[in-house]
Scaffold this motif. Structure first.
Motif, PDB file in Angstrom:
ATOM      1  N   PHE A 104      30.540  22.209 -42.413  1.00 54.41           N
ATOM      2  CA  PHE A 104      30.697  23.635 -42.118  1.00 54.41           C
ATOM      3  C   PHE A 104      30.487  24.439 -43.391  1.00 54.41           C
ATOM      4  CE2 PHE A 104      34.914  21.945 -43.023  1.00 54.41           C
ATOM      5  CZ  PHE A 104      35.456  22.859 -43.915  1.00 54.41           C
ATOM      6  N   SER A 105      30.080  25.680 -43.203  1.00 54.58           N
ATOM      7  CA  SER A 105      29.860  26.585 -44.324  1.00 54.58           C
ATOM      8  C   SER A 105      31.076  27.479 -44.496  1.00 54.58           C
ATOM      9  CB  SER A 105      28.630  27.468 -44.071  1.00 54.58           C
ATOM     10  OG  SER A 105      27.494  26.663 -43.851  1.00 54.58           O
ATOM     11  N   TYR A 106      31.163  28.085 -45.652  1.00 53.77           N
ATOM     12  CA  TYR A 106      32.281  28.993 -45.916  1.00 53.77           C
ATOM     13  C   TYR A 106      32.180  30.212 -45.006  1.00 53.77           C
ATOM     14  CZ  TYR A 106      35.640  31.946 -48.263  1.00 53.77           C
ATOM     15  OH  TYR A 106      36.717  32.741 -48.533  1.00 53.77           O
ATOM     16  N   SER A 107      33.311  30.597 -44.433  1.00 54.25           N
ATOM     17  CA  SER A 107      33.355  31.842 -43.656  1.00 54.25           C
ATOM     18  C   SER A 107      34.647  32.571 -43.984  1.00 54.25           C
ATOM     19  CB  SER A 107      33.272  31.561 -42.152  1.00 54.25           C
ATOM     20  OG  SER A 107      34.495  31.082 -41.662  1.00 54.25           O
ATOM     21  N   VAL A 108      34.555  33.875 -44.071  1.00 50.33           N
ATOM     22  CA  VAL A 108      35.714  34.694 -44.426  1.00 50.33           C
ATOM     23  C   VAL A 108      36.806  34.575 -43.367  1.00 50.33           C
ATOM     24  CG1 VAL A 108      36.495  37.068 -44.855  1.00 50.33           C
ATOM     25  CG2 VAL A 108      34.293  36.317 -45.718  1.00 50.33           C
ATOM     26  N   SER A 109      36.403  34.428 -42.103  1.00 46.07           N
ATOM     27  CA  SER A 109      37.387  34.335 -41.021  1.00 46.07           C
ATOM     28  C   SER A 109      38.091  32.984 -40.996  1.00 46.07           C
ATOM     29  CB  SER A 109      36.711  34.585 -39.670  1.00 46.07           C
ATOM     30  OG  SER A 109      35.695  33.636 -39.459  1.00 46.07           O
ATOM     31  N   ASP A 111      36.783  29.937 -39.919  1.00 49.94           N
ATOM     32  CA  ASP A 111      36.450  29.097 -38.765  1.00 49.94           C
ATOM     33  C   ASP A 111      36.067  27.688 -39.219  1.00 49.94           C
ATOM     34  OD1 ASP A 111      36.791  30.745 -36.495  1.00 49.94           O
ATOM     35  OD2 ASP A 111      35.030  31.883 -37.086  1.00 49.94           O
ATOM     36  N   LYS A 117      40.805  28.527 -36.632  1.00 46.44           N
ATOM     37  CA  LYS A 117      40.812  29.503 -37.717  1.00 46.44           C
ATOM     38  C   LYS A 117      41.950  29.206 -38.683  1.00 46.44           C
ATOM     39  CE  LYS A 117      38.851  33.464 -35.242  1.00 46.44           C
ATOM     40  NZ  LYS A 117      37.643  33.650 -35.993  1.00 46.44           N
ATOM     41  N   ARG A 119      42.359  30.470 -42.818  1.00 47.36           N
ATOM     42  CA  ARG A 119      41.887  30.901 -44.140  1.00 47.36           C
ATOM     43  C   ARG A 119      42.442  29.966 -45.217  1.00 47.36           C
ATOM     44  NH1 ARG A 119      40.641  36.277 -45.036  1.00 47.36           N
ATOM     45  NH2 ARG A 119      40.290  35.605 -47.174  1.00 47.36           N
ATOM     46  N   MET A 122      40.415  26.788 -45.230  1.00 51.78           N
ATOM     47  CA  MET A 122      39.062  27.116 -45.695  1.00 51.78           C
ATOM     48  C   MET A 122      39.037  27.252 -47.216  1.00 51.78           C
ATOM     49  SD  MET A 122      35.840  27.775 -44.926  1.00 51.78           S
ATOM     50  CE  MET A 122      35.772  28.129 -43.176  1.00 51.78           C
ATOM     51  N   GLU A 123      39.970  28.029 -47.767  1.00 53.16           N
ATOM     52  CA  GLU A 123      40.019  28.236 -49.217  1.00 53.16           C
ATOM     53  C   GLU A 123      40.277  26.914 -49.931  1.00 53.16           C
ATOM     54  OE1 GLU A 123      39.284  31.021 -50.707  1.00 53.16           O
ATOM     55  OE2 GLU A 123      39.260  32.346 -48.971  1.00 53.16           O
TER      56      GLU A 123
END
Length: 203
Positions: A104-109, A111, A117, A119, A122-123
């Motif tokens: 997966f790629s980085y997304s601000v939301s 996902d 979801k 964050r 993701m971070e």
């Protein structure tokens, strides 16, 4: 006339009027109280009935008590399991319930495939490296805890950008030129001193 109420849950008509409520609960049935000055005015009141506080039977409150307790216990257990999985992975073992999210790629939301979801995850995922591939502690997404480990990282494909960067640069140049001209003109305006020609303003 107001229905019976507790000091913790007064009717909306007197909610927040702590002094009035305190005085009312200090009276005996049939006694008059007041005057009690409040934001809404001055109250004179009488206590008609008073019931001693009681603990409701367990059957009445069991569902309200058990559900939050069960949710809290489940969250504690989930965190513990995720911490155990991190410990196993740090020793080179593979937990039985280990699953891959897929790339997966980085997304601000935030996902993330198979997780949803988050964050926080993701971070944390994009801070992981091959040298340090595991999160330091379990990470939360919704009501679940996850032990996160980096499998591999693929650098973004920049070949398309390399092919089109000159075209992008050319498309941006006119805007940059216009911006430079505007800035130059604004600079001239600040330096120019305007003096009226007296010959033009003679009567």
């Amino acid at each position: 006339k107001m229905p019976l109420f507790s000091a913790q849950q007064p009717p909306k008509e007197i909610a927040g009027e702590n002094e009035l409520i305190r005085k009312a609960f200090a009276l005996k049935p049939g006694e008059l109280g007041g005057p009690a000055e409040t934001r809404r005015g001055v109250y004179l009141f009488r206590v008609d009935e008073k019931k001693p506080s009681s603990i409701p039977p367990l059957a009445q409150v069991r569902a309200r008590v058990e559900k939050p307790a069960a949710n809290e216990k489940a969250a504690e257990l989930a965190y513990k399991k995720a911490a155990e999985a991190l410990s196993e992975m740090s020793k080179g073992k593979t937990p039985s319930n280990l699953q891959e999210t897929g790339a997966f790629s980085y997304s601000v939301s935030g996902d993330i495939p198979r997780i949803g979801k988050s964050r926080e995850i993701m971070e944390a995922a994009f801070d992981l490296t091959q040298a340090s591939p595991m999160a330091k502690a379990p990470l939360r997404a919704g009501n679940y805890w996850y032990a996160v480990k980096l499998k591999n990282r693929v650098e973004a494909d920049t070949s398309e950008f390399q092919r089109t960067k000159d075209q992008i640069k050319q498309s941006l140049l006119p805007a940059k030129r216009e911006e430079a001209v505007v800035n130059w003109l604004n600079g001239l305006k600040k330096k120019v001193k305007i003096e009226p020609n007296p010959l033009l303003f003679t009567e």
